[in-house]
Scaffold this active site. Sequence first.
Site, short mmCIF file in Angstrom:
data_model
loop_
_atom_site.label_atom_id
_atom_site.label_comp_id
_atom_site.label_asym_id
_atom_site.label_seq_id
_atom_site.Cartn_x
_atom_site.Cartn_y
_atom_site.Cartn_z
N LEU A 106 -2.07 -2.66 9.95
CA LEU A 106 -2.65 -1.37 10.31
C LEU A 106 -4.16 -1.41 10.25
O LEU A 106 -4.73 -1.72 9.20
CB LEU A 106 -2.14 -0.30 9.35
CG LEU A 106 -0.88 0.39 9.83
CD1 LEU A 106 0.08 0.59 8.70
CD2 LEU A 106 -1.26 1.72 10.46
N TYR A 128 -16.31 -1.85 7.19
CA TYR A 128 -14.86 -1.62 7.22
C TYR A 128 -14.29 -2.09 8.57
O TYR A 128 -13.24 -2.73 8.63
CB TYR A 128 -14.62 -0.12 7.02
CG TYR A 128 -13.20 0.34 7.06
CD1 TYR A 128 -12.31 0.04 6.03
CD2 TYR A 128 -12.73 1.12 8.12
CE1 TYR A 128 -11.00 0.50 6.06
CE2 TYR A 128 -11.43 1.59 8.15
CZ TYR A 128 -10.58 1.28 7.12
OH TYR A 128 -9.28 1.74 7.16
N THR A 178 -5.72 6.42 14.86
CA THR A 178 -6.88 7.29 14.89
C THR A 178 -7.06 7.94 13.51
O THR A 178 -6.38 7.56 12.56
CB THR A 178 -6.67 8.36 15.99
OG1 THR A 178 -7.89 9.05 16.18
CG2 THR A 178 -5.56 9.33 15.63
N GLY A 232 0.82 -1.21 0.00
CA GLY A 232 0.00 0.00 0.00
C GLY A 232 0.86 1.25 0.00
O GLY A 232 0.48 2.26 0.59
N HIS A 233 2.01 1.20 -0.68
CA HIS A 233 2.98 2.31 -0.59
C HIS A 233 2.51 3.57 -1.29
O HIS A 233 3.11 4.62 -1.13
CB HIS A 233 4.33 1.88 -1.17
CG HIS A 233 4.33 1.78 -2.67
ND1 HIS A 233 3.73 0.73 -3.33
CD2 HIS A 233 4.81 2.62 -3.62
CE1 HIS A 233 3.86 0.93 -4.63
NE2 HIS A 233 4.51 2.05 -4.83
N HIS A 252 -12.05 11.98 3.96
CA HIS A 252 -12.30 12.17 5.39
C HIS A 252 -12.49 13.67 5.66
O HIS A 252 -12.28 14.50 4.78
CB HIS A 252 -11.13 11.63 6.22
CG HIS A 252 -11.02 10.15 6.17
ND1 HIS A 252 -10.15 9.50 5.33
CD2 HIS A 252 -11.67 9.18 6.84
CE1 HIS A 252 -10.27 8.19 5.49
NE2 HIS A 252 -11.20 7.96 6.40
N LYS A 309 -11.32 -4.83 9.53
CA LYS A 309 -10.14 -4.47 10.31
C LYS A 309 -10.03 -5.33 11.57
O LYS A 309 -8.94 -5.69 12.00
CB LYS A 309 -10.16 -2.98 10.65
CG LYS A 309 -9.93 -2.09 9.44
CD LYS A 309 -8.53 -2.31 8.88
CE LYS A 309 -8.20 -1.45 7.70
NZ LYS A 309 -6.86 -1.73 7.14
N SER A 351 -7.78 0.53 12.35
CA SER A 351 -8.44 1.84 12.44
C SER A 351 -9.18 1.94 13.77
O SER A 351 -9.64 0.93 14.31
CB SER A 351 -9.44 1.97 11.30
OG SER A 351 -10.39 2.97 11.59
N SER A 352 -9.34 3.17 14.25
CA SER A 352 -10.04 3.36 15.53
C SER A 352 -11.54 3.03 15.41
O SER A 352 -12.22 2.93 16.42
CB SER A 352 -9.87 4.79 16.03
OG SER A 352 -10.35 5.70 15.06
N CYS A 353 -12.04 2.84 14.19
CA CYS A 353 -13.47 2.53 14.04
C CYS A 353 -13.79 1.07 14.42
O CYS A 353 -14.94 0.66 14.38
CB CYS A 353 -13.97 2.83 12.64
SG CYS A 353 -13.37 1.70 11.41
O1 GFB Z 1 -13.66 11.92 8.64
P1 GFB Z 1 -15.01 11.32 8.55
O2 GFB Z 1 -15.55 11.12 7.17
O3 GFB Z 1 -15.01 9.95 9.26
O4 GFB Z 1 -16.08 12.28 9.32
P2 GFB Z 1 -15.42 9.22 10.63
C1 GFB Z 1 -15.88 12.73 10.63
C2 GFB Z 1 -16.96 13.71 11.03
O5 GFB Z 1 -16.82 14.92 10.28
C3 GFB Z 1 -18.39 13.23 10.80
C4 GFB Z 1 -18.08 15.31 9.76
O6 GFB Z 1 -19.20 13.64 11.87
C5 GFB Z 1 -18.80 13.99 9.53
O7 GFB Z 1 -20.19 14.18 9.41
N1 GFB Z 1 -17.90 16.13 8.56
C6 GFB Z 1 -18.22 17.45 8.45
C7 GFB Z 1 -17.41 15.72 7.37
N2 GFB Z 1 -18.00 17.89 7.20
C8 GFB Z 1 -17.49 16.84 6.52
C9 GFB Z 1 -17.06 16.69 5.16
O8 GFB Z 1 -17.11 17.60 4.34
N3 GFB Z 1 -16.57 15.45 4.81
C10 GFB Z 1 -16.51 14.40 5.70
N4 GFB Z 1 -15.99 13.23 5.27
N5 GFB Z 1 -16.92 14.53 6.98
C11 GFB Z 1 -14.43 7.31 9.21
C12 GFB Z 1 -14.88 5.92 8.94
O9 GFB Z 1 -15.34 7.76 10.15
O10 GFB Z 1 -13.16 7.42 9.81
C13 GFB Z 1 -13.82 5.03 8.46
O11 GFB Z 1 -16.02 5.96 8.08
C14 GFB Z 1 -12.47 5.24 9.15
O12 GFB Z 1 -14.23 3.71 8.61
C15 GFB Z 1 -12.12 6.69 9.30
O13 GFB Z 1 -12.45 4.62 10.40
C16 GFB Z 1 -10.87 6.92 10.10
O14 GFB Z 1 -14.40 9.53 11.68
O15 GFB Z 1 -16.82 9.49 11.01
#
Ligand code: GFB
Length: 314
Positions: free
Chosen positions: A108, A139, A167, A14-15, A182, A143, A110-112
């Site tokens: 590796l 997911y 995290t 996964g480089h 994210h 993991k 994930s915290s989820c």
């Molecule tokens: O980073 P994120 O997509 O992942 O979202 P999770 C974190 C929080 O940010 C959520 C809010 O409450 C989203 O609703 N948020 C606000 C946004 N604005 C935005 C935006 O524009 N985009 C996104 N993406 N979020 C993921 C997991 O969960 O985290 C995976 O789905 C993985 O499985 C990863 O573990 C690390 O922290 O909620």
Amino acid sequence: MAYDLADKRVWVAGHRGMVGSAIVRRLADESCEVLTASRTDLDLTDKAGVLAWMQANRPDAVFLAAAKVGGILANDRYPADFLLDNLLIETSIFAGAHATGVEKLLFLGSSCIYPKLAAQPIVEEALLTGPLEPTNEWYAIAKIAGIKLAQAFRRQHGHDYISAMPTNLYGPGDNFDLASSHVMPALIRKVHEAKTARAPVVVWGTGTPRREFLYVDDCADACVHLMKTYSDDAHVNVGSGEDLSILELTRLVMEIVGYNGDIIHDTSKPDGTPRKLMDVTRLAEQGWRASTSLKDGIAASYRHFLEGKYRAVA
Ligand code: GFB
């Protein structure tokens, strides 16, 4: 107990991903030979292909950083892809490592992996003590299977396979595609574009969920540290030990980007788990802690965004 990377052949699976590329950068400081396989040469979901590649390249150590990843929306929309692709990648690489006599493997996760309502900060022992967050349980299950594979090979064959659970990560190599990213890269891009258009910043959900963030080069450093010093059944949380709300994060990104506009909420988008702060005591006991402040990390990520050094689409 210590595992010396000197003169070892080290495969970073996964480089080209954000974490894998950070591990490759970090390994430049070690006197080891770094092995990588391009996507066109090797499909990591193909068990026979992975075995043939490992037989030909004979890695001594493996960082299993390959995964299908995405933010809350992508996880929610493509559950079959997130579950199946990650299971296939993991089973191919664990089986290949076993068959070719890999000495050490770091998986590796994930915290989820932790229950949606786990007590905070989340200790490693919280695993499998309650229901998962529905937006990413697919997911998470993949993991958790990876952690269990590492433990099962240790138990049945005595292999030195270990697991690290980072995290929410961000930094160079991040994905800025708004549909699959994210929150951190999404906010950097959204705030930048809102500033350019003098428009409000649209934040998904209520802004109340709390998240912990770690700069990806810190994560890579922790992974190399664990590879060299840690050898146990139990997985290890990798985090900064501090969290903030999504609204606080939005304000911080706005301060760094230099924009003072309005914030509006799109509550048709999910919040996900309310809080996800990991207990990093075990990692601290191994002699490691994060060194990049959130402010410095966001500023560096914003520079990368402006320079176009990111993956445009996941
Ligand atoms: O980073 P994120 O997509 O992942 O979202 P999770 C974190 C929080 O940010 C959520 C809010 O409450 C989203 O609703 N948020 C606000 C946004 N604005 C935005 C935006 O524009 N985009 C996104 N993406 N979020 C993921 C997991 O969960 O985290 C995976 O789905 C993985 O499985 C990863 O573990 C690390 O922290 O909620």
